[in-house]
Structures are given as C-alpha cells and as structure tokens.
Design a protein around this motif. Structure first.
Motif, PDB file in Angstrom:
ATOM      1  N   HIS A   1      49.496  45.266  42.746  1.00  0.00           N
ATOM      2  CA  HIS A   1      48.092  45.174  43.107  1.00  0.00           C
ATOM      3  C   HIS A   1      47.290  44.776  41.879  1.00  0.00           C
TER       4      HIS A   1
ATOM      5  N   THR B   1      52.780  49.778  38.616  1.00  0.00           N
ATOM      6  CA  THR B   1      53.295  49.835  39.986  1.00  0.00           C
ATOM      7  C   THR B   1      54.739  50.316  40.000  1.00  0.00           C
TER       8      THR B   1
ATOM      9  N   ALA C   1      47.253  39.723  41.595  1.00  0.00           N
ATOM     10  CA  ALA C   1      48.280  39.919  42.619  1.00  0.00           C
ATOM     11  C   ALA C   1      48.409  38.736  43.580  1.00  0.00           C
TER      12      ALA C   1
END
Length: 125
Positions: A84, A28, A88
C-alpha cells in the motif's frame, strides 16, 4: 545551473519514489509475517479457520488473503497482501509470509518419565 537542476530533479524524484516503495514493501512484509505468526499460534491453540482469518486481517489489514493448511500435525498459515502507499499503483507487488506451528490440540501420546526410585532407607511421610 538551471539545466543541470532540470536534468537532476527527475532522477532525484525517481530515487525517492523507489526508497518510499521499498520502505512500504518492508513494512508490509513485517505486518504479513506478524499476522502469519499470530494466525499459526491461534490455529495451534485450536481456533477455527474463520477465527484465524479474523486475527490475520486484524493484524495485516482487511485486504490480506489467508490460506490454512495441515500436514501430519503441523499447521501452516500463509498470508499474502499487496503493498500500500503512494507508489502502490505503479508497482503492484504481492508479498507472502508463512508460519508453521505444531498443533497443541491433537491427542499425542503422553510420555511418562519416571522419577528416581526412592532409596531403601528413605521413608515418605
């Protein structure tokens, strides 16, 4: 042996979950950094904030949040988003990336660097 396995299995699952959460956070963060760089490049080329937001969301995902700022010819794009993945909901991390770029569209004074003076015996054709 069964008792040892019953004690060790939750620890192994916990370590595996932390490894998955860490790798999801790393991926991420990479996506956010790439989106911030892409947004800063587009902003430096003269794109408006809405177009920059579209570029950032295309690169980082639809849940990414974008902030655009300007400071004395320097433009910054800050992108933030959440991790995510399967873990998460358990670890609600918010990650942020920022990229700076110099504006290419401002009317900066052009610098003229004169070339060497022609020698007296040099004739141009």
């Amino acid at each position: 042996m069964t008792a040892e396995f019953a004690v060790a299995l939750p620890a192994v699952i916990l370590v595996l979950g932390l490894l998955l959460a860490g790798s999801a956070a790393g991926l991420t963060q990479l996506r956010l950094e790439e989106a911030a760089r892409g947004g800063a490049r587009a902003l430096a080329r003269g794109e408006d904030a809405a177009a920059v937001g579209g570029i950032v969301r295309h690169l980082a995902g639809d849940s990414a949040r974008v902030a655009v700022a300007s400071d004395a010819g320097w433009l910054s794009v800050t992108v933030s988003g959440t991790v995510h993945g399967a873990v998460a909901p358990l670890v609600p991390w918010t990650l942020t990336a920022r990229a700076w770029a110099r504006s290419e569209t401002t009317d900066a004074p052009a610098l003229f660097v004169p070339g060497p003076e022609p020698l007296p015996w040099h004739r141009s054709a």
